[in-house]
Design a protein around this motif. Structure first.
Motif, PDB file in Angstrom:
ATOM      1  N   LEU A   8       2.790   7.804  -5.243  1.00  0.00           N
ATOM      2  CA  LEU A   8       1.747   8.495  -6.011  1.00  0.00           C
ATOM      3  C   LEU A   8       1.781   8.051  -7.467  1.00  0.00           C
ATOM      4  N   LEU A   9       2.961   8.032  -8.077  1.00  0.00           N
ATOM      5  CA  LEU A   9       3.071   7.588  -9.468  1.00  0.00           C
ATOM      6  C   LEU A   9       2.600   6.150  -9.636  1.00  0.00           C
ATOM      7  N   GLU A  10       3.029   5.272  -8.739  1.00  0.00           N
ATOM      8  CA  GLU A  10       2.627   3.862  -8.826  1.00  0.00           C
ATOM      9  C   GLU A  10       1.116   3.721  -8.689  1.00  0.00           C
ATOM     10  N   SER A  11       0.531   4.483  -7.778  1.00  0.00           N
ATOM     11  CA  SER A  11      -0.917   4.443  -7.577  1.00  0.00           C
ATOM     12  C   SER A  11      -1.657   4.937  -8.810  1.00  0.00           C
ATOM     13  N   LEU A  12      -1.189   6.042  -9.400  1.00  0.00           N
ATOM     14  CA  LEU A  12      -1.835   6.571 -10.599  1.00  0.00           C
ATOM     15  C   LEU A  12      -1.756   5.581 -11.755  1.00  0.00           C
ATOM     16  N   LEU A  13      -0.622   4.922 -11.901  1.00  0.00           N
ATOM     17  CA  LEU A  13      -0.473   3.940 -12.978  1.00  0.00           C
ATOM     18  C   LEU A  13      -1.441   2.778 -12.797  1.00  0.00           C
ATOM     19  N   ASP A  14      -1.712   2.420 -11.541  1.00  0.00           N
ATOM     20  CA  ASP A  14      -2.636   1.317 -11.259  1.00  0.00           C
ATOM     21  C   ASP A  14      -4.098   1.712 -11.409  1.00  0.00           C
ATOM     22  N   THR A  15      -4.426   2.953 -11.049  1.00  0.00           N
ATOM     23  CA  THR A  15      -5.837   3.339 -10.967  1.00  0.00           C
ATOM     24  C   THR A  15      -6.300   4.325 -12.039  1.00  0.00           C
ATOM     25  N   THR A  16      -5.392   5.141 -12.557  1.00  0.00           N
ATOM     26  CA  THR A  16      -5.764   6.200 -13.488  1.00  0.00           C
ATOM     27  C   THR A  16      -4.757   6.243 -14.630  1.00  0.00           C
ATOM     28  N   PRO A  17      -4.866   5.320 -15.581  1.00  0.00           N
ATOM     29  CA  PRO A  17      -3.853   5.233 -16.638  1.00  0.00           C
ATOM     30  C   PRO A  17      -3.744   6.461 -17.530  1.00  0.00           C
ATOM     31  N   ASP A  18      -4.758   7.311 -17.552  1.00  0.00           N
ATOM     32  CA  ASP A  18      -4.680   8.518 -18.383  1.00  0.00           C
ATOM     33  C   ASP A  18      -4.358   9.772 -17.567  1.00  0.00           C
ATOM     34  N   ALA A  19      -3.821   9.574 -16.364  1.00  0.00           N
ATOM     35  CA  ALA A  19      -3.496  10.694 -15.477  1.00  0.00           C
ATOM     36  C   ALA A  19      -2.422  11.589 -16.096  1.00  0.00           C
ATOM     37  N   VAL A  20      -2.506  12.861 -15.749  1.00  0.00           N
ATOM     38  CA  VAL A  20      -1.506  13.825 -16.168  1.00  0.00           C
ATOM     39  C   VAL A  20      -0.812  14.335 -14.905  1.00  0.00           C
ATOM     40  N   VAL A  21       0.518  14.300 -14.911  1.00  0.00           N
ATOM     41  CA  VAL A  21       1.269  14.771 -13.755  1.00  0.00           C
ATOM     42  C   VAL A  21       2.270  15.829 -14.183  1.00  0.00           C
ATOM     43  N   GLU A  22       2.638  16.660 -13.220  1.00  0.00           N
ATOM     44  CA  GLU A  22       3.666  17.652 -13.439  1.00  0.00           C
ATOM     45  C   GLU A  22       4.888  17.233 -12.645  1.00  0.00           C
ATOM     46  N   SER A  73      10.225  16.323  -7.747  1.00  0.00           N
ATOM     47  CA  SER A  73       8.891  16.246  -7.153  1.00  0.00           C
ATOM     48  C   SER A  73       7.849  15.899  -8.217  1.00  0.00           C
ATOM     49  N   VAL A  74       6.709  15.432  -7.725  1.00  0.00           N
ATOM     50  CA  VAL A  74       5.603  15.003  -8.578  1.00  0.00           C
ATOM     51  C   VAL A  74       4.315  15.603  -8.024  1.00  0.00           C
ATOM     52  N   ARG A  75       3.465  16.093  -8.915  1.00  0.00           N
ATOM     53  CA  ARG A  75       2.127  16.499  -8.462  1.00  0.00           C
ATOM     54  C   ARG A  75       1.135  16.221  -9.573  1.00  0.00           C
ATOM     55  N   ILE A  76      -0.089  15.931  -9.171  1.00  0.00           N
ATOM     56  CA  ILE A  76      -1.157  15.669 -10.133  1.00  0.00           C
ATOM     57  C   ILE A  76      -1.527  16.990 -10.791  1.00  0.00           C
ATOM     58  N   SER A  77      -1.618  16.970 -12.112  1.00  0.00           N
ATOM     59  CA  SER A  77      -1.970  18.175 -12.852  1.00  0.00           C
ATOM     60  C   SER A  77      -3.490  18.347 -12.862  1.00  0.00           C
ATOM     61  N   SER A  78      -3.907  19.596 -12.773  1.00  0.00           N
ATOM     62  CA  SER A  78      -5.357  19.852 -12.792  1.00  0.00           C
ATOM     63  C   SER A  78      -5.811  20.234 -14.177  1.00  0.00           C
TER      64      SER A  78
END
Length: 78
Positions: A8-22, A73-78
């Protein structure tokens, strides 16, 4: 951290560079971060990230490094 969390982290770094995760760390600490780069290489695989406040603004002027083994654990922040 599970393989799914790392993917999930690797995917977010590739596709959504401004993603926020918890992140939940193995100490129980909860961290709201913006991932910068994931380094999956020995001897210390880690995640470089910027800590964020509840509104998504950076805390301080520098980021930090978290060992992948310290992330429970990792989750995408809303």
């Amino acid at each position: 951290m599970t393989a799914e969390d790392q993917a999930l982290l690797e995917s977010l770094l590739d596709t959504t560079p401004d993603a926020v995760v918890e992140l939940t760390l193995i100490t129980g600490e909860l961290a709201r971060v913006r991932p910068i780069i994931l380094v999956d290489e020995p001897p210390t695989p880690d995640l470089f990230c910027v800590d964020l406040d509840p509104e998504g603004k950076p805390l301080g002027t520098s980021g930090r490094s978290i060992l992948l083994s310290d992330i429970a654990s990792v989750r995408i922040s809303s």
